[in-house]
Design an enzyme around this catalytic site. Structure first.
Site, PDB file in Angstrom:
ATOM      1  N   ARG A  97       0.801  -1.223   0.000  1.00 26.22           N
ATOM      2  CA  ARG A  97       0.000   0.000   0.000  1.00 26.22           C
ATOM      3  C   ARG A  97       0.831   1.270   0.000  1.00 26.22           C
ATOM      4  O   ARG A  97       0.288   2.365   0.109  1.00 26.22           O
ATOM      5  CB  ARG A  97      -0.927  -0.014   1.214  1.00 26.22           C
ATOM      6  CG  ARG A  97      -1.989  -1.077   1.130  1.00 26.22           C
ATOM      7  CD  ARG A  97      -2.922  -1.001   2.332  1.00 26.22           C
ATOM      8  NE  ARG A  97      -3.949  -2.023   2.238  1.00 26.22           N
ATOM      9  CZ  ARG A  97      -3.828  -3.223   2.756  1.00 26.22           C
ATOM     10  NH1 ARG A  97      -2.749  -3.571   3.402  1.00 26.22           N
ATOM     11  NH2 ARG A  97      -4.809  -4.096   2.619  1.00 26.22           N
ATOM     12  N   ASP A  98       2.139   1.133  -0.076  1.00 21.69           N
ATOM     13  CA  ASP A  98       2.979   2.339  -0.007  1.00 21.69           C
ATOM     14  C   ASP A  98       4.219   2.166  -0.875  1.00 21.69           C
ATOM     15  O   ASP A  98       5.340   2.355  -0.419  1.00 21.69           O
ATOM     16  CB  ASP A  98       3.356   2.616   1.456  1.00 21.69           C
ATOM     17  CG  ASP A  98       3.902   4.020   1.658  1.00 21.69           C
ATOM     18  OD1 ASP A  98       3.643   4.896   0.802  1.00 21.69           O
ATOM     19  OD2 ASP A  98       4.598   4.239   2.663  1.00 21.69           O
ATOM     20  N   LEU A  99       4.007   1.801  -2.127  1.00 19.76           N
ATOM     21  CA  LEU A  99       5.119   1.582  -3.044  1.00 19.76           C
ATOM     22  C   LEU A  99       5.623   2.925  -3.554  1.00 19.76           C
ATOM     23  O   LEU A  99       4.873   3.692  -4.166  1.00 19.76           O
ATOM     24  CB  LEU A  99       4.683   0.704  -4.217  1.00 19.76           C
ATOM     25  CG  LEU A  99       5.778   0.265  -5.160  1.00 19.76           C
ATOM     26  CD1 LEU A  99       6.815  -0.573  -4.431  1.00 19.76           C
ATOM     27  CD2 LEU A  99       5.196  -0.511  -6.318  1.00 19.76           C
TER      28      LEU A  99
END
Length: 107
Positions: A97-99
């Site tokens: 969720r935080d690439l």
């Protein structure tokens, strides 16, 4: 049970930890341990943690700040490695969720 964290959030964290523990891939940091440290005192929350493999190196964002844009073949190879790691995570039922460049480690 730790009442300071909503049950659905706690359950999602534990579910993702279990899924990550099943991912073995050279482009994914391994999950080594997870658990809960009891509250240090009254009114303080318990600490839920996930310990990941230490991967020496620096993040991609800092690398580009320090060294500038890289040749297309190099960037494409890094993209391939990221995609392979994401595929392994996806196959285990995980979604990152935080690439972003600061979450990618160059070794």
């Amino acid at each position: 049970a730790d009442d300071t964290i909503p049950a659905d959030l706690r359950d999602r964290f534990l579910s993702e930890v279990r899924a990550l523990a099943g991912v073995t891939h050279p482009h994914v940091a391994a999950a080594l341990d997870a658990g809960v440290v009891p509250a240090a005192g009254p009114g303080l929350p318990a600490l839920h943690y996930l310990a990941l493999e230490y991967v020496p190196g620096g993040d991609l964002e800092q690398f580009v700040y320090d060294h500038g844009p890289q040749p297309v073949p190099v960037a494409c190879e890094w993209g391939r490695q990221v995609a392979a790691g994401l595929r392994a995570a996806h196959d285990a039922g995980l979604v990152h969720r935080d690439l972003k460049p600061s979450n990618l480690v160059l070794t």
